[in-house]
Motif scaffolding. Structure first.
Motif: not given
Lengths: 112, 115
Positions: B14-16, B83-84, B86, B114
């Motif tokens: 997941e992002k972050s 991040e998305l 990536d 992601v």
């Protein structure tokens, strides 16, 4: 940018036909290499041509290099369904130790 | 036949969140490369090592990406936070030292998604 650009972006042919892909680049090179990538996998080296060479053969592969036009071509003769993959040219610039610049690739589909 | 090893082959995060990829080059290869490949595009160099030293990281987003090759053998690429944008294939390659006539040997890649 040094990056090479392949042409065409996609190519669809019948088994047994020849496939030709082209690569153009922008600056002086030390050598140019062609790689193949099957879907979802890493790249595999096919052939290398040095800046002082004009043509090179390896099995069913023929590569030409025209440094005056800053272009190269890859010819696959008598194509097979197993040749279906993406093909990338990579240039190694003069003075850039072991640094490779890859183009955007040609996606080849060989229909049985 | 010697191969470049990469793990994991697939990673969903997941992002972050933080993610890390590992690469073990062919034994004796002094030069190691990390590339990012977005679907439908060619590989883009992120970082290049010569032994344990970074020789080119000009395209590495240093605010979130880091890479190390502490003993000049295997290497780790980290993204924190992910991040998305990536989402991509991360490829590791190695080549032997010497004149720049040498081919690169690629690993199978790590496919990062992601969410």
């Amino acid at each position: 940018s040094q990056q090479g650009e392949e042409d065409p972006q996609a190519l669809s042919i019948q088994e047994g036909e020849n496939a030709t892909m082209n690569c153009s680049y922008k600056t002086s090179i030390n050598n140019l290499q062609w790689y193949r990538q099957n879907s979802g996998r890493g790249l595999v080296h096919l052939i290398l041509i040095r800046s002082n060479e004009r043509e090179k053969h390896s099995g069913r592969l023929r590569v030409t290099l025209d440094t005056s036009k800053k272009s190269s071509s890859l010819l696959i003769t008598a194509s097979r369904a197993a040749d279906t993959a993406s093909y990338f040219c990579a240039t190694v610039a003069r003075g850039n130790f072991n640094k490779f610049y890859f183009g955007s690739g040609t996606k080849l589909n060989v229909k049985p | 036949e010697a191969e470049v090893a990469q793990s994991p082959r697939y990673k969903i995060t997941e992002k972050s969140q933080a993610v890390a990829f590992w690469c073990d080059p062919i034994s004796g290869h002094a030069t190691l490369y990390w590339y990012r490949q977005i679907l439908g595009q060619g590989p883009e160099l992120l970082v290049q090592f010569q032994d344990e030293s970074v020789v080119d990281d000009s395209q590495l987003p240093k605010d979130r990406f880091s890479a190390e090759r502490l003993k000049g053998v295997d290497s780790t690429l980290k993204i924190q936070p992910a991040e998305l944008g990536d989402s991509a294939m991360y490829l590791c390659a190695s080549s032997s030292s010497g004149p720049s006539y040498n081919e690169q040997f690629f690993g199978p890649g790590t496919r990062l998604t992601v969410l």
